[in-house]
Design a protein around this motif. Structure first.
Motif, PDB file in Angstrom:
ATOM      1  N   PHE A 232       0.806  -1.229   0.000  1.00 55.00           N
ATOM      2  CA  PHE A 232       0.000   0.000   0.000  1.00 55.00           C
ATOM      3  C   PHE A 232       0.835   1.274   0.000  1.00 55.00           C
ATOM      4  N   LEU A 233       2.155   1.179   0.225  1.00 55.86           N
ATOM      5  CA  LEU A 233       2.950   2.396   0.382  1.00 55.86           C
ATOM      6  C   LEU A 233       4.416   2.090   0.094  1.00 55.86           C
ATOM      7  N   SER A 234       5.133   3.091  -0.417  1.00 49.55           N
ATOM      8  CA  SER A 234       6.589   2.970  -0.570  1.00 49.55           C
ATOM      9  C   SER A 234       7.239   4.325  -0.318  1.00 49.55           C
ATOM     10  N   LEU A 235       8.554   4.293  -0.050  1.00 51.19           N
ATOM     11  CA  LEU A 235       9.344   5.511   0.163  1.00 51.19           C
ATOM     12  C   LEU A 235      10.448   5.576  -0.888  1.00 51.19           C
ATOM     13  N   HIS A 236      10.891   6.800  -1.190  1.00 52.43           N
ATOM     14  CA  HIS A 236      12.003   6.951  -2.127  1.00 52.43           C
ATOM     15  C   HIS A 236      12.672   8.302  -1.884  1.00 52.43           C
ATOM     16  N   CYS A 237      14.009   8.293  -1.880  1.00 48.50           N
ATOM     17  CA  CYS A 237      14.769   9.526  -1.671  1.00 48.50           C
ATOM     18  C   CYS A 237      15.032  10.237  -2.998  1.00 48.50           C
ATOM     19  N   PHE A 247      -0.267   3.846  -3.037  1.00 47.62           N
ATOM     20  CA  PHE A 247      -0.677   3.237  -4.304  1.00 47.62           C
ATOM     21  C   PHE A 247      -2.182   3.317  -4.552  1.00 47.62           C
ATOM     22  N   ARG A 248      -2.960   3.474  -3.510  1.00 49.07           N
ATOM     23  CA  ARG A 248      -4.403   3.693  -3.658  1.00 49.07           C
ATOM     24  C   ARG A 248      -4.769   5.044  -3.049  1.00 49.07           C
ATOM     25  N   GLY A 249      -3.876   6.001  -3.229  1.00 43.07           N
ATOM     26  CA  GLY A 249      -4.037   7.312  -2.610  1.00 43.07           C
ATOM     27  C   GLY A 249      -5.280   8.062  -3.033  1.00 43.07           C
ATOM     28  N   ALA A 250      -5.759   7.815  -4.256  1.00 42.39           N
ATOM     29  CA  ALA A 250      -6.951   8.516  -4.729  1.00 42.39           C
ATOM     30  C   ALA A 250      -8.186   8.131  -3.932  1.00 42.39           C
ATOM     31  N   SER A 251      -8.109   7.010  -3.218  1.00 37.43           N
ATOM     32  CA  SER A 251      -9.250   6.558  -2.416  1.00 37.43           C
ATOM     33  C   SER A 251      -9.153   7.001  -0.961  1.00 37.43           C
ATOM     34  N   LEU A 252      -8.079   7.701  -0.617  1.00 37.94           N
ATOM     35  CA  LEU A 252      -7.908   8.147   0.767  1.00 37.94           C
ATOM     36  C   LEU A 252      -8.612   9.475   0.984  1.00 37.94           C
ATOM     37  N   ARG A 253      -8.974   9.742   2.233  1.00 42.27           N
ATOM     38  CA  ARG A 253      -9.630  10.992   2.592  1.00 42.27           C
ATOM     39  C   ARG A 253      -8.959  11.606   3.809  1.00 42.27           C
ATOM     40  N   PRO A 254      -8.498  12.857   3.684  1.00 41.44           N
ATOM     41  CA  PRO A 254      -8.423  13.642   2.450  1.00 41.44           C
ATOM     42  C   PRO A 254      -7.382  13.058   1.496  1.00 41.44           C
ATOM     43  N   THR A 265      -2.630   6.409  -7.764  1.00 42.22           N
ATOM     44  CA  THR A 265      -1.534   6.736  -6.852  1.00 42.22           C
ATOM     45  C   THR A 265      -1.500   8.226  -6.526  1.00 42.22           C
ATOM     46  N   ARG A 266      -1.210   8.515  -5.254  1.00 41.74           N
ATOM     47  CA  ARG A 266      -0.996   9.901  -4.818  1.00 41.74           C
ATOM     48  C   ARG A 266       0.279   9.945  -3.984  1.00 41.74           C
ATOM     49  N   TYR A 267       0.914  11.135  -3.978  1.00 40.28           N
ATOM     50  CA  TYR A 267       2.203  11.284  -3.316  1.00 40.28           C
ATOM     51  C   TYR A 267       2.129  12.282  -2.159  1.00 40.28           C
ATOM     52  N   LEU A 268       3.037  12.073  -1.222  1.00 39.18           N
ATOM     53  CA  LEU A 268       3.317  13.055  -0.183  1.00 39.18           C
ATOM     54  C   LEU A 268       4.814  13.320  -0.242  1.00 39.18           C
ATOM     55  N   ASP A 269       5.199  14.539  -0.622  1.00 41.25           N
ATOM     56  CA  ASP A 269       6.608  14.915  -0.702  1.00 41.25           C
ATOM     57  C   ASP A 269       6.993  15.681   0.561  1.00 41.25           C
ATOM     58  N   ILE A 270       8.041  15.206   1.231  1.00 41.91           N
ATOM     59  CA  ILE A 270       8.488  15.813   2.484  1.00 41.91           C
ATOM     60  C   ILE A 270       9.850  16.450   2.257  1.00 41.91           C
ATOM     61  N   LYS A 286      -3.544   4.011   7.897  1.00 37.96           N
ATOM     62  CA  LYS A 286      -4.586   3.087   8.356  1.00 37.96           C
ATOM     63  C   LYS A 286      -5.604   2.820   7.254  1.00 37.96           C
ATOM     64  N   GLN A 287      -6.022   3.890   6.559  1.00 33.69           N
ATOM     65  CA  GLN A 287      -6.961   3.711   5.449  1.00 33.69           C
ATOM     66  C   GLN A 287      -6.338   2.866   4.338  1.00 33.69           C
ATOM     67  N   ALA A 288      -5.092   3.205   3.979  1.00 30.89           N
ATOM     68  CA  ALA A 288      -4.431   2.530   2.858  1.00 30.89           C
ATOM     69  C   ALA A 288      -4.241   1.045   3.131  1.00 30.89           C
ATOM     70  N   SER A 289      -3.966   0.693   4.395  1.00 33.09           N
ATOM     71  CA  SER A 289      -3.704  -0.707   4.728  1.00 33.09           C
ATOM     72  C   SER A 289      -4.940  -1.585   4.577  1.00 33.09           C
ATOM     73  N   LYS A 290      -6.121  -0.958   4.535  1.00 31.69           N
ATOM     74  CA  LYS A 290      -7.364  -1.726   4.432  1.00 31.69           C
ATOM     75  C   LYS A 290      -7.863  -1.840   2.992  1.00 31.69           C
ATOM     76  N   LEU A 291      -7.168  -1.169   2.068  1.00 35.15           N
ATOM     77  CA  LEU A 291      -7.558  -1.216   0.658  1.00 35.15           C
ATOM     78  C   LEU A 291      -6.750  -2.275  -0.083  1.00 35.15           C
ATOM     79  N   PRO A 292      -7.285  -2.797  -1.181  1.00 37.04           N
ATOM     80  CA  PRO A 292      -6.488  -3.733  -1.991  1.00 37.04           C
ATOM     81  C   PRO A 292      -5.217  -3.041  -2.469  1.00 37.04           C
ATOM     82  N   GLY A 293      -4.069  -3.676  -2.233  1.00 37.43           N
ATOM     83  CA  GLY A 293      -2.801  -3.056  -2.583  1.00 37.43           C
ATOM     84  C   GLY A 293      -2.265  -3.514  -3.922  1.00 37.43           C
ATOM     85  N   GLU A 294      -1.040  -3.082  -4.208  1.00 33.58           N
ATOM     86  CA  GLU A 294      -0.368  -3.465  -5.448  1.00 33.58           C
ATOM     87  C   GLU A 294       0.252  -4.848  -5.292  1.00 33.58           C
ATOM     88  N   ARG A 295       0.113  -5.674  -6.314  1.00 34.71           N
ATOM     89  CA  ARG A 295       0.743  -6.998  -6.325  1.00 34.71           C
ATOM     90  C   ARG A 295       2.022  -6.886  -7.144  1.00 34.71           C
TER      91      ARG A 295
END
Length: 296
Positions: A232-237, A247-254, A265-270, A286-295
């Protein structure tokens, strides 16, 4: 001119504080006075012999009884109605050529001497037994120190054998792919500068929010997933920021703020200096972990 007073002599032995502000030695004094009868005299005599045998002995007060220590507990002094018991913490491993041990003989660790009214205290043999117990404690402490030093040397050698981390474009660590926490921690440890702290905080938040979360490193990025749900999630420098991909960020709220070429997919840039809203991040996780993830 008056002569300067002679320097104070250093007292032999050390006392550790007991409860109520009294030192251990004061508490032992009080116990001896409280007993009053032959038991008090026996405890006082035994105490004196212990100090003679080992001038560096430490007097302590634990479990409501006197304790004598040097590199670990030597023995305790317990008082009963018909006996004063001197229990040696490692008595089963201490040589007793004079046969002083007469109690607690069935165990594999402790041994004890029960002194009854009228018993003669074998002073020489008891002092030899005390010295043997101290020697055993000292050897055990030395072995522990040797093991610790050996482990440190092995760790240093292992670290020296590890190849230096390579960094790809944007400063992303090149970490071999693998499943589990170890490769993810290797990636976080290699994150450069301020990004390391961000990686550590994100990892801790994910683990706290999703107990039992799956981890892996794929394509030089840490991945997080839920069992049976995919990733459901990955990090990258990158050079100036750390990118979190939902990976299912479009389904998250907000919806996380960063857009992607993928409609899901939606991103959070820090960036350095950004304030991480940990509560909001945890809600997304928490929301993302309950959605179908990427295989993958």
């Amino acid at each position: 001119m008056k002569k300067a007073p002679p320097p104070l002599k250093k007292k032999k032995g050390v006392s550790k504080e007991g409860q109520g502000g009294d030192s251990a030695s004061q508490l032992i004094d009080a116990r001896i006075q409280e007993l009053g009868d032959w038991r008090g005299k026996t405890l006082a005599r035994v105490r004196a012999l212990i100090k003679q045998a080992d001038p560096e002995v430490v007097e302590e007060w634990k479990w409501g009884v006197p304790v004598w220590s040097h590199a670990g507990i030597i023995c305790t002094g317990e008082s009963y109605k018909s006996a004063v018991k001197l229990t040696f913490a490692k008595g089963a491993s201490v040589g007793d050529p004079s046969g002083l041990f007469n109690s607690s003989l069935e165990g594999n660790t402790r041994r004890a001497i029960d002194f009854h009214e009228g018993d003669k205290i074998e002073a020489k043999a008891l002092k030899e037994l005390i010295r043997a117990a101290v020697a055993l404690n000292m050897s055990s402490a030395g072995e522990r120190e040797a093991v610790a030093k050996s482990s440190a040397r092995k760790a240093t050698k292992a670290a020296a054998k590890e190849p230096p981390v390579r960094y790809l474009s944007g400063g992303n660590p090149q970490i071999a792919k693998g499943d589990g926490d170890a490769p993810v921690q290797a990636y976080i440890a290699a994150m450069p500068g301020w990004k390391h702290d961000i990686g550590r905080r994100l990892d801790a938040l994910i683990v706290r929010t999703v107990p039992g979360v799956r981890k892996a490193v794929k394509w030089n990025s840490p991945f997080y997933g839920a069992e049976g749900q995919g990733w459901f999630l990955s990090l990258h420098c990158f050079t100036k920021y750390v990118k979190v991909a939902f990976f299912r960020g479009a389904s998250l709220r907000p919806i996380p703020p960063g857009e992607s070429k993928s409609q899901d997919t939606r991103y959070l840039d820090i960036h350095e200096g950004d304030t991480l809203d940990e509560a909001q991040f945890a809600r997304w996780v928490k929301q993302a972990s309950k959605l179908p993830g990427e295989r993958m």
